[in-house]
Design a protein around this motif. Structure first.
Motif, PDB file in Angstrom:
ATOM      1  N   ARG A 181     -38.391  41.144 -29.944  1.00 37.48           N
ATOM      2  CA  ARG A 181     -37.766  40.016 -30.653  1.00 37.48           C
ATOM      3  C   ARG A 181     -36.400  40.409 -31.208  1.00 37.48           C
ATOM      4  N   VAL A 182     -36.320  41.612 -31.752  1.00 42.11           N
ATOM      5  CA  VAL A 182     -35.040  42.094 -32.290  1.00 42.11           C
ATOM      6  C   VAL A 182     -34.053  42.344 -31.153  1.00 42.11           C
ATOM      7  N   SER A 222     -33.949  40.907 -28.309  1.00 41.54           N
ATOM      8  CA  SER A 222     -33.530  39.607 -27.788  1.00 41.54           C
ATOM      9  C   SER A 222     -32.422  39.015 -28.650  1.00 41.54           C
ATOM     10  N   ALA A 223     -32.555  39.134 -29.961  1.00 41.99           N
ATOM     11  CA  ALA A 223     -31.513  38.634 -30.865  1.00 41.99           C
ATOM     12  C   ALA A 223     -30.213  39.415 -30.669  1.00 41.99           C
ATOM     13  N   VAL A 281     -34.296  36.620 -37.501  1.00 38.03           N
ATOM     14  CA  VAL A 281     -35.501  36.930 -36.719  1.00 38.03           C
ATOM     15  C   VAL A 281     -36.535  37.612 -37.616  1.00 38.03           C
ATOM     16  N   LYS A 313     -38.160  35.051 -39.888  1.00 37.56           N
ATOM     17  CA  LYS A 313     -39.164  34.243 -39.162  1.00 37.56           C
ATOM     18  C   LYS A 313     -40.436  35.033 -38.901  1.00 37.56           C
TER      19      LYS A 313
END
Length: 194
Positions: free
Chosen positions: A52-53, A55-56, A186, A189
């Motif tokens: 997730r990180v 991707s950001a 992120v 969230k």
């Protein structure tokens, strides 16, 4: 992977521990026998959070990604990221500075590189706990001369260079905030969903 800050998440997201290993063991290349229970799903959780990180980070503008990689990436930075980060600091500081002669502008480029190195040292590892090692103008001028061969005059330092040094630090803070903002989003969230 611990998610305490955007800086630390940027740093830690590139570790890829094997099942049963901590990220330190993966980095060191050795597995230390422990009396704890065997392999767990920790590596899968790490991969999910790291993805997730990552991707950001991948969605950031190239300049912001290069700045963040030069600052926080766990792997040794490549020169391209560092050079792009230094150029971004210089360009932003110049847009905020008063007009300069060509000679001063040439030296100012090296001042921006020096300020970026200072800023990176201060925030190294994502903890932002290091003191500025070159806070005194004499130390900074001496370091600039030794590192880049650039001589900065001590006379009228407060008028000629101190404002530009501050503009470079301001540029570092502003670029850093733009790079870390989406990572912080992120993290927020992920913590909200937990």
């Amino acid at each position: 992977m611990k998610i305490n800050s955007a800086r630390q998440a940027w740093h830690d997201c590139n570790y890829n521990p094997a099942p049963g290993q901590t990220s330190d063991a993966a980095v060191l290349g050795v597995v230390v026998q422990k009396t704890e229970r065997g392999p767990t799903a920790d590596h899968a959780i790490h991969a999910t959070l790291a993805g997730r990180v990552q991707s950001a980070i991948a969605r950031l503008h190239n300049t912001l990604r290069a700045f963040g990689n030069a600052m926080y990436a766990a792997e040794p930075n490549d020169d391209d990221d560092r050079e792009e980060a230094e150029a971004a600091v210089f360009n932003l500081a110049c847009t905020r500075a008063s007009r300069m002669t060509a000679d001063k502008r040439e030296r100012a480029e090296y001042v921006a590189k020096g300020v970026f190195r200072r800023y990176r040292y201060m925030h190294q590892g994502g903890q932002s706990a290091n003191e500025d090692p070159l806070i005194k103008p004499e130390q900074f001028r001496s370091w600039m001369s030794a590192e880049y061969g650039v001589k900065l005059q001590s006379a009228a330092w407060g008028r000629d260079w101190e404002p530009f040094v501050q503009l470079c630090f301001d540029a570092c803070y502003d670029i850093d905030a733009k790079a870390l903002g989406p990572i912080g989003g992120v993290i927020y969230k992920m913590k909200e969903a937990a």
